[in-house]
Design an enzyme around this catalytic site. Structure first.
Site, PDB file in Angstrom:
ATOM      1  N   TYR A 439     -16.513   9.568 -51.718  1.00  0.00           N
ATOM      2  CA  TYR A 439     -15.597   8.329 -51.586  1.00  0.00           C
ATOM      3  C   TYR A 439     -14.592   8.485 -52.861  1.00  0.00           C
ATOM      4  O   TYR A 439     -14.880   9.483 -53.580  1.00  0.00           O
ATOM      5  CB  TYR A 439     -16.175   6.859 -51.620  1.00  0.00           C
ATOM      6  CG  TYR A 439     -17.293   6.380 -52.547  1.00  0.00           C
ATOM      7  CD1 TYR A 439     -17.643   7.161 -53.777  1.00  0.00           C
ATOM      8  CD2 TYR A 439     -18.044   5.439 -52.269  1.00  0.00           C
ATOM      9  CE1 TYR A 439     -18.608   6.848 -54.536  1.00  0.00           C
ATOM     10  CE2 TYR A 439     -19.102   4.995 -53.035  1.00  0.00           C
ATOM     11  CZ  TYR A 439     -19.648   5.685 -54.383  1.00  0.00           C
ATOM     12  OH  TYR A 439     -20.513   5.140 -54.891  1.00  0.00           O
ATOM     13  N   GLU A 440     -13.499   7.785 -53.111  1.00  0.00           N
ATOM     14  CA  GLU A 440     -12.485   8.007 -54.110  1.00  0.00           C
ATOM     15  C   GLU A 440     -11.789   9.377 -53.975  1.00  0.00           C
ATOM     16  O   GLU A 440     -11.527   9.908 -55.030  1.00  0.00           O
ATOM     17  CB  GLU A 440     -13.117   7.853 -55.408  1.00  0.00           C
ATOM     18  CG  GLU A 440     -13.930   6.638 -55.771  1.00  0.00           C
ATOM     19  CD  GLU A 440     -13.159   5.287 -55.485  1.00  0.00           C
ATOM     20  OE1 GLU A 440     -12.123   5.269 -55.519  1.00  0.00           O
ATOM     21  OE2 GLU A 440     -14.088   4.313 -55.363  1.00  0.00           O
ATOM     22  N   GLY A 441     -11.885   9.854 -52.746  1.00  0.00           N
ATOM     23  CA  GLY A 441     -11.118  11.020 -52.564  1.00  0.00           C
ATOM     24  C   GLY A 441     -12.280  11.910 -52.440  1.00  0.00           C
ATOM     25  O   GLY A 441     -12.951  12.220 -53.102  1.00  0.00           O
TER      26      GLY A 441
END
Lengths: 593, 593
Positions: A439-441
């Site tokens: 997550y978050e890229g």
């Protein structure tokens, strides 16, 4: 068993002996952040994490969050823990005192967050998002929004979310379908479906503040047509108290591999009233304020999991007896020796340890630079520090989370079959540590950020924020007594990194796929060399101080030796693959897969 | 979604074009195992796995096994699948026809097992154990035991277990506390607690045959005092039908990270009647017949998971659209390109693929050698083949399972956030693939087996079973047109492996901890070079056949190129760490951890 005592001695070593966190107390607004004050805050924080959050980690995983008719309930004990957490002011350690924050350095908040992530990753997600929301609103919110929302986020009455992902788009936010229509009251009606929204609905705070990416009518296509809206779950009344329900509902939560204590929600926005934050169509840039902070926070999740994995594995390795030391029994009176005598068990423990301590040093240095970038009186210095943070953000996010996942898996391996059984808590660490890599890229996206965005920025100026001090350190210390065993492999690593960087920069200019093909290995090469630089610096301090009362500095030197002799050599094979071409990745047609 | 079609084309390539499985049909007893017959058996097997086992994989994980008052129930559908499985004769493909087996080559059974492991690892555990029990009894059982038990194991009416582990001992079996007291009927009364017993209790077969390690009165201490007993769950009546309950009960099943469809049992033996198998105190050697077969079977679990992970990830990568190809949109009419255009996604897919296909080639070669070792008319040849199998067993077990776990994690990563959600089935692959790295001897134990036992055996004679053919292949092909790009990195890898082996053998003689410190990295070095040898051999076949109708051979060459340019370079850093000393692992005292 999950075992954790905050590694305060090592934290203090990094803060006070390695990176001189005391310098922050000389900056305007941080006068109170003296080493003594920092230490006592961390001791309090450690107590909270060890005594309140850790005991809920296993039960939170077993119970998970539940969903019923739009209502999400967190596992037993979480509401109470959240109350203790926010009443202690832990949510707003580094938030602005203008709106209820404590105004302490980001660095201090960072160190505390490491402990939170170590002891209860699922719990930590919600505060992480609230912190991100505060950071975003502080920078981009109107005075009116700040005044209403910041104090309530700071004291935890309300919590925050980031609403980006939709069923058909995650990485590629240009595809967003959620719409926002202007009303005649200066607000907007937001409609659409968002998925994977962490803490999108829960029972710990009285209201939830969603920060939502959506498109205005006639917005340009792609990422340049995205705007950001603040959408409260409950509409604030005139006095700020939460009032009527806004048009946002949670239609379900995901069944996931791990972080069961954190609800991952599907949110349906139907004509939900929202307020524009930042400029129309400028939403992605604004969201990246939150995103960059969140990426560093996710890096800390990796470090935190790495630390609890290490401590739990050490405890087991000292207690579990199987077989005899290869050099002869160490405890002949016992039926077997503790498994910590076995070289391969030590290899696993030291891998965890050397990565944790190296990442801690690098992570805290990055956090120090966040504070310097905000508060240093010299504008050039502020810019330099900010560039260092920008450069290191994808490395911290991707490398720390890969290391956290590795450490969790090593903890399972050291526990053998017992590691695979739920009750020991090791397999939970593997499951929990898997999401920070995504997550978050995803970590692949971080690598592309590094090679595609950070590498070439301002003709490579960001790179100098790492290379200059690292190369200066090598030059200054190569003849210092005792430093050769650390400086030589570091210098070799730096040379590999420099050559790989030059080659990649050249090739990427002509063909961006060359950069994409090398990105992940390049990020890891960069990370191993950066962490190696921190290890060499730590070795220097330890060499100077060894002989003092405790064994701390000797142990530090031994761990440094392990890092350089067992982990740093991977830079050789990473260099080889980075220097290769994209051909072996790209010559196959999609049909051939 | 979990996606799997048995890779029959690649399996046939290895069997018929690479390792000449047809040679087995010339051996006595294997006359029927012609290529055509092998292919049609595999097609039938593929159908069973794709149509019966795969559809139960996700539901088996969600339901898991249940325990109630000593009774274990497998997930819905498993009983029926087991019936289909055993009625098809799949349990006894390679078992002796004297007692109900089909007497086909082990190789064929091996290929089929790969499919079983790919489509339902939890289901596959029980048949794997029954096969191991049959192999053990065939070799070491008395005629009476063979006659009673083998036909019932072969047709699946009864199933088998391995009862080794106890709460305080796993790796170190010398610590076993379970006791066996002789009765006046020539049998024994077995008492003790065994844990982690896979398929120790379940509802798929009418009886369960436990093979139990225990100690006779006055047994020598340590591993030389262990005997092996056959203990049926239900006592066979005079006519062989299962009768009264024996003194063995299941007191619970473990809650585990994965393989939820396989019950992991605690078994309490209380004066359970048992029959000695093999000599008194000779139980460990006998158990290792089963253990070695099981280790290869566990290696196949890694390969199977690797294959389903790859196929599932490819399907997703072709379907999911995010972003644009770096070289320009490939499908400009669509809102985004499929993610298979991205170099980093291809890196992950090709890593899975190159490891799977390489491991398949090596694994089948090992299985071929099992059959040759049993049936070849020339005794020298039989010995040579057996030595190759011995050498490769720890490599197959450890490397294949590490690769399976890596492949499963890459499948999650390619799926992004969707990979973390249970319904897509990717995170199940991660959880399921984690146990093969641990059971039947952790991968660290495999590495010690390689360096401590296999390396020095008969003055390194086992090593020659790999080095001779590999070096001859290099010598024969170094000037063959088109082979340079494969032979050069292979030759370099072989040189590294040879030098590492010599260094390690020398150092280990003086200090066994040196071997222990290098073991894991040495095993991986050996594995990468062995798989590299298979890739070079595959490239040669592909070079000779390319241009034929399908793209298979061209694709094979591209995958070979990926292996040598992106995966083989790791041999460089592994060589460096193997050549290092134990110092950085051993200098820290236990207290310093």
């Amino acid at each position: 068993m999950q075992t954790y005592k905050a590694p305060l001695r090592d934290m203090r070593f990094v803060l006070h002996e390695l990176i001189d966190a005391g310098q922050l107390a000389k900056l305007p607004g941080f006068e109170e952040a003296t080493p003594d004050m920092v230490d006592s805050v961390l001791e309090e924080g450690a107590k909270l994490c060890e005594e309140v959050l850790l005991p809920l980690n296993r039960s939170g995983d077993e119970h998970g969050c539940t969903y019923e008719n739009g209502v999400v309930r967190t596992p037993p004990g979480f509401k109470e823990a959240y109350k203790t957490f926010v009443e202690g002011g832990w949510l707003a350690v580094s938030a602005t005192p203008d709106h209820g924050g404590q105004g302490l350095p980001e660095l201090l908040s960072f160190v505390f967050d490491e402990m939170v992530c170590a002891t209860n990753l699922g719990f930590g997600v919600c505060p992480l998002l609230s912190k991100g929301a505060m950071a975003l609103l502080e920078t981009h919110g109107s005075e009116q929004l700040k005044k209403l929302y910041l104090p309530r986020l700071a004291d935890g009455r309300w919590s925050g979310t980031m609403c980006l992902t939709e069923p058909h788009c995650g990485t590629d936010l240009g595809l967003i379908k959620t719409k926002a229509l202007p009303t005649d009251r200066g607000t907007y009606r937001v409609s659409g479906t968002k998925i994977f929204i962490s803490a999108g609905e829960h029972d710990m705070s009285e209201n939830i503040v969603h920060l939502v990416l959506a498109k205005l009518p006639n917005a340009p296509s792609g990422t340049r047509g995205i705007s950001l809206f603040l959408v409260p779950k409950l509409m604030p009344k005139a006095d700020g108290a939460p009032g009527a329900r806004n048009g946002v509902t949670c239609s379900g939560i995901e069944k996931k591999m791990g972080i069961h204590a954190s609800a991952t929600c599907v949110l349906n926005f139907e004509d939900a009233e929202g307020w524009l934050v930042g400029e129309p169509h400028g939403g992605l840039r604004v969201m990246f304020t939150m995103m960059n902070a969140a990426r560093l926070g996710v890096g800390l999740q990796g470090l935190g999991i790495g630390e609890i994995a290490y401590q739990s594995a050490v405890a087991y390795a000292k207690e579990r007896r199987q077989g005899r030391a290869l050099a002869g029994a160490t405890e002949p009176a016992q039926p077997a020796d503790p498994i910590i005598v076995h070289p391969d068990v030590r290899r696993m423990l030291l891998t965890q340890r050397a990565l944790n301590e190296g990442a801690r040093a690098l992570g805290y240095l990055v956090a120090l630079n966040i504070d310097l970038a905000r508060r240093h009186p010299d504008a050039d210095k502020r810019l330099e520090c900010d560039e260092f943070v920008q450069l290191m953000t994808p490395i911290v996010k991707a490398f720390f989370t890969d290391c956290g996942s590795l450490a969790a898996n090593l903890a399972v391996q050291i526990h053998g079959g017992h590691g695979y059984i739920r009750e020991h808590g090791m397999e939970q660490l593997v499951r929990d540590s898997r999401i920070p890599q995504i997550y978050e890229g995803t970590n692949g996206i971080q690598a592309l950020d590094l090679v595609g965005r950070k590498l070439g920025q301002n003709y490579g100026r960001l790179l100098r924020r790492f290379f200059h001090p690292a190369e200066a350190f090598v030059a200054d210390n190569k003849d210092v007594a005792g430093m050769a065993e650390f400086i030589e492999p570091l210098a070799k690593g730096l040379e590999r990194l420099r050559n790989a960087t030059l080659s990649l920069a050249g090739r990427a200019m002509a063909d961006p796929e060359e950069a994409g093909a090398a990105a992940t290995d390049y990020l890891k090469l960069f990370a191993l060399v950066s962490v190696g630089y921190m290890w060499a610096r730590m070795a220097k301090v330890a060499l100077e101080k060894r002989g003092e009362a405790d064994a701390f500095y000797d142990t530090k030197l031994k761990t440094a030796r392990f890092y350089f002799s067992r982990l740093m050599p991977e830079t050789g094979s990473l260099f080889a693959t980075v220097m290769g071409s994209k051909k072996s990745l790209m010559e196959m047609t999609a049909d051939e897969f």
